[in-house]
Design a protein around this motif. Structure first.
Motif, PDB file in Angstrom:
ATOM      1  N   PHE A  19       0.973  -1.286  -0.090  1.00 40.61           N
ATOM      2  CA  PHE A  19       0.082  -0.003   0.046  1.00 40.61           C
ATOM      3  C   PHE A  19       0.909   1.299  -0.053  1.00 40.61           C
ATOM      4  CE2 PHE A  19      -0.922  -0.353   4.891  1.00 40.61           C
ATOM      5  CZ  PHE A  19       0.545  -0.429   5.107  1.00 40.61           C
ATOM      6  N   GLU A  20       0.379   2.280  -0.516  1.00 38.73           N
ATOM      7  CA  GLU A  20       0.714   3.583  -0.743  1.00 38.73           C
ATOM      8  C   GLU A  20       1.679   4.130   0.679  1.00 38.73           C
ATOM      9  OE1 GLU A  20      -2.993   5.453   0.503  1.00 38.73           O
ATOM     10  OE2 GLU A  20      -2.051   3.582  -0.021  1.00 38.73           O
ATOM     11  N   ILE A  21       0.885   3.947   1.908  1.00 40.32           N
ATOM     12  CA  ILE A  21       1.483   4.390   3.109  1.00 40.32           C
ATOM     13  C   ILE A  21       2.587   3.495   3.758  1.00 40.32           C
ATOM     14  CG2 ILE A  21      -0.709   5.799   3.529  1.00 40.32           C
ATOM     15  CD1 ILE A  21      -1.267   3.460   5.517  1.00 40.32           C
ATOM     16  N   GLY A  22       2.719   2.325   2.869  1.00 37.19           N
ATOM     17  CA  GLY A  22       3.832   1.465   3.299  1.00 37.19           C
ATOM     18  C   GLY A  22       5.388   1.885   2.584  1.00 37.19           C
ATOM     19  N   THR A  23       5.092   2.898   1.873  1.00 37.11           N
ATOM     20  CA  THR A  23       6.286   3.350   1.053  1.00 37.11           C
ATOM     21  C   THR A  23       7.885   3.524   1.830  1.00 37.11           C
ATOM     22  OG1 THR A  23       4.921   4.386  -0.745  1.00 37.11           O
ATOM     23  CG2 THR A  23       7.230   5.052  -0.692  1.00 37.11           C
ATOM     24  N   ARG A  24       7.521   4.513   2.910  1.00 33.75           N
ATOM     25  CA  ARG A  24       8.816   4.543   3.634  1.00 33.75           C
ATOM     26  C   ARG A  24       9.166   3.458   4.395  1.00 33.75           C
ATOM     27  NH1 ARG A  24      12.988   6.967   3.350  1.00 33.75           N
ATOM     28  NH2 ARG A  24      12.186   8.806   2.748  1.00 33.75           N
ATOM     29  N   LEU A  25       8.178   2.611   4.820  1.00 39.39           N
ATOM     30  CA  LEU A  25       8.585   1.472   5.712  1.00 39.39           C
ATOM     31  C   LEU A  25       9.197   0.169   4.602  1.00 39.39           C
ATOM     32  CD1 LEU A  25       5.293   0.766   7.452  1.00 39.39           C
ATOM     33  CD2 LEU A  25       7.518   1.362   8.487  1.00 39.39           C
ATOM     34  N   PHE A  39       0.480   0.358  -9.646  1.00 40.45           N
ATOM     35  CA  PHE A  39      -0.319  -0.581 -10.526  1.00 40.45           C
ATOM     36  C   PHE A  39      -1.882  -0.077 -10.199  1.00 40.45           C
ATOM     37  CE2 PHE A  39      -2.574  -4.638 -10.373  1.00 40.45           C
ATOM     38  CZ  PHE A  39      -2.945  -4.610 -11.900  1.00 40.45           C
ATOM     39  N   ASN A  40      -2.440  -0.273  -8.909  1.00 35.87           N
ATOM     40  CA  ASN A  40      -3.847  -0.012  -8.621  1.00 35.87           C
ATOM     41  C   ASN A  40      -3.823   1.402  -7.864  1.00 35.87           C
ATOM     42  OD1 ASN A  40      -2.379  -1.830  -6.560  1.00 35.87           O
ATOM     43  ND2 ASN A  40      -4.155  -1.281  -5.207  1.00 35.87           N
ATOM     44  N   SER A  41      -4.286   2.324  -8.764  1.00 37.11           N
ATOM     45  CA  SER A  41      -4.124   3.469  -8.137  1.00 37.11           C
ATOM     46  C   SER A  41      -5.663   4.273  -8.260  1.00 37.11           C
ATOM     47  CB  SER A  41      -3.129   4.725  -8.833  1.00 37.11           C
ATOM     48  OG  SER A  41      -1.725   4.173  -8.869  1.00 37.11           O
ATOM     49  N   SER A  42      -6.036   5.020  -7.196  1.00 36.88           N
ATOM     50  CA  SER A  42      -7.343   5.439  -7.156  1.00 36.88           C
ATOM     51  C   SER A  42      -7.040   6.936  -6.449  1.00 36.88           C
ATOM     52  CB  SER A  42      -8.271   4.570  -6.305  1.00 36.88           C
ATOM     53  OG  SER A  42      -7.461   4.542  -4.831  1.00 36.88           O
ATOM     54  N   ASN A  43      -8.331   7.616  -6.442  1.00 35.15           N
ATOM     55  CA  ASN A  43      -8.750   8.840  -5.723  1.00 35.15           C
ATOM     56  C   ASN A  43      -9.922   8.727  -5.008  1.00 35.15           C
ATOM     57  OD1 ASN A  43      -9.880  10.453  -7.522  1.00 35.15           O
ATOM     58  ND2 ASN A  43      -8.068  10.608  -8.682  1.00 35.15           N
ATOM     59  N   THR A  82      -6.614  22.538  -5.190  1.00 32.50           N
ATOM     60  CA  THR A  82      -5.230  22.303  -5.479  1.00 32.50           C
ATOM     61  C   THR A  82      -5.078  20.888  -5.957  1.00 32.50           C
ATOM     62  OG1 THR A  82      -4.579  23.748  -3.545  1.00 32.50           O
ATOM     63  CG2 THR A  82      -2.922  22.172  -4.584  1.00 32.50           C
ATOM     64  N   GLY A  83      -5.705  19.877  -5.764  1.00 35.30           N
ATOM     65  CA  GLY A  83      -5.997  18.392  -6.237  1.00 35.30           C
ATOM     66  C   GLY A  83      -6.025  17.543  -5.071  1.00 35.30           C
ATOM     67  N   VAL A  84      -5.877  16.458  -5.596  1.00 31.19           N
ATOM     68  CA  VAL A  84      -6.109  15.124  -4.679  1.00 31.19           C
ATOM     69  C   VAL A  84      -4.616  14.618  -4.620  1.00 31.19           C
ATOM     70  CG1 VAL A  84      -8.679  14.870  -5.210  1.00 31.19           C
ATOM     71  CG2 VAL A  84      -6.657  13.813  -6.735  1.00 31.19           C
ATOM     72  N   VAL A  85      -4.538  13.498  -3.627  1.00 32.13           N
ATOM     73  CA  VAL A  85      -3.531  12.602  -3.390  1.00 32.13           C
ATOM     74  C   VAL A  85      -3.835  11.152  -3.895  1.00 32.13           C
ATOM     75  CG1 VAL A  85      -3.991  12.169  -1.029  1.00 32.13           C
ATOM     76  CG2 VAL A  85      -1.766  11.843  -1.843  1.00 32.13           C
ATOM     77  N   ILE A  86      -3.227  10.468  -4.362  1.00 30.30           N
ATOM     78  CA  ILE A  86      -3.618   9.235  -4.717  1.00 30.30           C
ATOM     79  C   ILE A  86      -3.669   8.069  -3.692  1.00 30.30           C
ATOM     80  CG2 ILE A  86      -2.569   9.251  -7.169  1.00 30.30           C
ATOM     81  CD1 ILE A  86      -0.506   7.387  -6.392  1.00 30.30           C
ATOM     82  N   GLY A  87      -4.284   6.986  -3.720  1.00 28.06           N
ATOM     83  CA  GLY A  87      -4.180   5.900  -2.772  1.00 28.06           C
ATOM     84  C   GLY A  87      -3.976   4.568  -3.711  1.00 28.06           C
ATOM     85  N   GLY A  88      -4.059   3.576  -2.842  1.00 31.09           N
ATOM     86  CA  GLY A  88      -4.080   2.140  -3.818  1.00 31.09           C
ATOM     87  C   GLY A  88      -2.666   1.442  -3.326  1.00 31.09           C
ATOM     88  N   GLY A 145     -12.331   0.230 -11.786  1.00 26.43           N
ATOM     89  CA  GLY A 145     -12.468   1.458 -11.277  1.00 26.43           C
ATOM     90  C   GLY A 145     -11.481   2.006 -11.059  1.00 26.43           C
ATOM     91  N   TYR A 146     -10.245   1.213 -10.687  1.00 27.58           N
ATOM     92  CA  TYR A 146      -8.745   1.930 -10.601  1.00 27.58           C
ATOM     93  C   TYR A 146      -8.468   2.676 -11.856  1.00 27.58           C
ATOM     94  CZ  TYR A 146      -7.966  -0.625  -6.326  1.00 27.58           C
ATOM     95  OH  TYR A 146      -7.868  -1.010  -4.889  1.00 27.58           O
ATOM     96  N   PHE A 147      -7.806   3.989 -11.924  1.00 26.84           N
ATOM     97  CA  PHE A 147      -7.538   4.509 -13.109  1.00 26.84           C
ATOM     98  C   PHE A 147      -6.043   4.051 -13.650  1.00 26.84           C
ATOM     99  CE2 PHE A 147      -6.595   7.553  -9.563  1.00 26.84           C
ATOM    100  CZ  PHE A 147      -5.207   7.684  -9.907  1.00 26.84           C
ATOM    101  N   PRO A 148      -6.219   3.837 -14.986  1.00 20.98           N
ATOM    102  CA  PRO A 148      -4.945   3.594 -15.670  1.00 20.98           C
ATOM    103  C   PRO A 148      -3.771   4.344 -15.116  1.00 20.98           C
ATOM    104  CG  PRO A 148      -6.845   3.510 -17.415  1.00 20.98           C
ATOM    105  CD  PRO A 148      -7.307   4.130 -15.935  1.00 20.98           C
ATOM    106  N   VAL A 149      -2.480   3.849 -15.004  1.00 24.20           N
ATOM    107  CA  VAL A 149      -1.494   4.661 -14.835  1.00 24.20           C
ATOM    108  C   VAL A 149      -0.660   5.264 -15.975  1.00 24.20           C
ATOM    109  CG1 VAL A 149      -1.038   3.242 -12.539  1.00 24.20           C
ATOM    110  CG2 VAL A 149       0.013   2.529 -14.782  1.00 24.20           C
ATOM    111  N   ARG A 150      -1.247   5.035 -16.860  1.00 26.72           N
ATOM    112  CA  ARG A 150      -0.464   5.571 -18.051  1.00 26.72           C
ATOM    113  C   ARG A 150      -1.551   6.248 -19.319  1.00 26.72           C
ATOM    114  NH1 ARG A 150       3.143   1.041 -20.319  1.00 26.72           N
ATOM    115  NH2 ARG A 150       3.744   2.567 -22.001  1.00 26.72           N
ATOM    116  N   GLN A 151      -1.179   7.184 -19.797  1.00 28.45           N
ATOM    117  CA  GLN A 151      -1.997   7.955 -20.663  1.00 28.45           C
ATOM    118  C   GLN A 151      -2.315   7.517 -21.940  1.00 28.45           C
ATOM    119  OE1 GLN A 151      -3.096  11.335 -19.936  1.00 28.45           O
ATOM    120  NE2 GLN A 151      -4.440  10.819 -21.789  1.00 28.45           N
TER     121      GLN A 151
END
Length: 474
Positions: free
Chosen positions: A123-129, A172-176, A335-341, A379-385
């Motif tokens: 998960f995204e909040i495990g990045t630093r760990l 991979f699985n990104s959302s907001n 300003t915008g959103v921060v992703i999750g997933g 429903g996760y959005f694609p990570v590439r344009q």
């Protein structure tokens, strides 16, 4: 079958690499596996994980530890099987390994035992760990650079996982977070179903009107989850959670819960609860919040874009028209959103051959066709344009306009430390603190400023006590 016959070795991320995306996508269903059969593979056994010697024709098998069950788990199993069928000498097993925290901890324990998975979804909040564990190879070092054009990936997504200039894992699985609303209820209450609320004040007004004009019990719900009422709302107001640029320019040692941004959100939330306009489903009660919305107890819900498929189906089954809107903010500003997933991490303890296999499978999972398929199924959005362009050209968003909201909201995001998201080793603990203190604030046990100060104190204590040497034992 794809024959594999080029050399192995660590790859390095490049920008604007000039590789033709069309040329990549026409190779073996976007697999284009290279070099694996010629890699060194320990003593020649696929299971020994050695990094040198052995037969050049040894088969490679890796496990992909993920967190999905149900239809999404089945989708990943199908993708792994398709990749394996198309790639000589490589087999990928998609394994549901429980939740995010379990996946991280068990990956670290398996690495210490010398038998890690090939890929771990964290998960995204495990990045630093994950970074502090020292157990993973930066994904930029093992991606097949001749198949990956990182300029095609959404900058807002890559930027979350790029720390100190290094892309450590592959999103991979990104959302907001967006707001879903009952268009039918809006119309019945005399509100314009095509003009959903953009500010928190407008949410309160719409909620009160619908409660007064219909049989609905309350106006809005969302699970008490920090990702929604703090992380997103702070990002919308361009307020970081912690100092040192949200922990991205150095280890954070200061917090900002009791800030104007925090007071804006919690004062409104407390008022909504006091007036009976907020239905409280409980801490991280995702299912309860969704059920309250689908059974038409409330006309609005804050939810993750990752649940769009089931929410659309549920609205149809319950006889109302679903609408989606940007997540409202205190003043309607954005300003915008921060992703999750989650993202995909590759353990450092793997052999070179297995790292190469992991890189090739990650390239496959994030290829244009697979990302478009993943979006349609989840429903996760694609990570590439290019995947977004494909869906647009196919008319997907014309037929499913609610799926477009997440992309529009993301594209309206300004890249700042606040919208990139916080990076801290105590993030899971910080979320727990926030959610527990939120209950005290909403129940009136403490005032808004007192509660926010408690959050600051408790998260500050956690930061002060964090050693920075994570081994997965917590």
């Amino acid at each position: 079958m794809v024959n594999i016959g080029s050399a192995c070795g660590n790859r390095h991320e490049t920008t604007a690499d000039g590789v033709s995306r069309r040329g990549f996508l026409t190779t073996a269903g976007a697999v284009g596996a290279l070099g694996l059969a010629g890699c060194s593979g320990g003593s020649g056994s696929e299971s020994d994980g050695g990094a040198s010697g052995g037969s050049s024709s040894a088969a490679v098998t890796i496990d992909f530890w993920h967190i999905f069950g149900g239809e999404l788990g089945t989708t990943l199993e199908e993708m792994a099987a398709e990749f394996s069928e198309q790639t000589d000498g490589v087999t990928v097993n998609a394994v549901n390994n429980g939740g995010y925290r379990q996946n991280l901890n068990q990956s670290l324990q398996a690495s210490r035992a010398g038998d890690p998975p090939g890929i771990a979804q964290i998960f995204e909040i495990g990045t630093r760990l994950a970074l502090d564990s020292g157990a993973f190879t930066p994904v930029s070092e093992i991606l097949p650079e001749d198949e990956m054009n990182l300029d095609d990936f959404l900058p807002s997504v890559l930027n979350y996982y790029r720390i100190d200039g290094s892309l450590n894992s592959m999103p991979f699985n990104s959302s907001n977070t967006i707001m879903l609303y009952n268009k039918t209820a809006f119309e019945e209450a005399g509100l314009d179903p095509e003009s959903p609320p953009r500010s928190l004040a407008e949410v309160r007004e719409a909620a009160q009107t619908i409660v007064d004009q219909t049989d609905m019990e309350s106006g809005i719900t969302w699970p008490n989850h920090t990702w929604m009422q703090v992380e997103q709302q702070f990002a919308k107001q361009d307020q970081v959670l912690v100092n040192n640029e949200n922990g991205r320019s150095g280890r954070p040692d200061g917090t900002f819960f009791n800030s104007e941004a925090g007071r804006n959100v919690y004062s409104w939330w407390k008022t909504m609860a006091d007036e009976g306009l907020y239905l409280n489903p409980g801490i991280e009660a995702w299912g309860e919040a969704r059920q309250a919305f689908l059974t038409q107890k409330v006309p609005m819900v804050w939810d993750s874009t990752s649940n769009m498929v089931s929410m659309k189906s549920g609205a149809d089954e319950n006889g109302f028209e679903l609408g989606s809107a940007y997540l409202p903010t205190p003043g309607g500003d954005n300003t915008g959103v921060v992703i999750g997933g989650g993202s995909l991490w590759v353990p450092d303890a793997l052999s070179d051959a297995k790292k190469e296999a992991a890189g090739q499978f990650i390239a496959y999972l994030t290829a244009t066709e697979q990302q478009a398929r993943w979006h349609r199924n989840s429903g996760y959005f694609p990570v590439r344009q290019s995947a977004i362009d494909t869906l647009t050209d196919e008319g997907w968003f014309d037929e499913n306009p609610n799926f477009r909201t997440a992309f529009d909201q993301l594209q309206d995001t300004t890249d700042t430390p606040a919208t990139r998201g916080a990076v801290m080793g105590v993030f899971p603990k910080a979320r727990t603190v926030n959610e527990e203190v939120s209950v005290s604030i909403i129940n009136g046990e403490v005032g808004v400023e007192e509660g926010l100060s408690q959050m600051d104190t408790q998260v500050q204590n956690a930061l002060d006590g964090y050693s920075g040497n994570y081994d997965g034992s917590e």
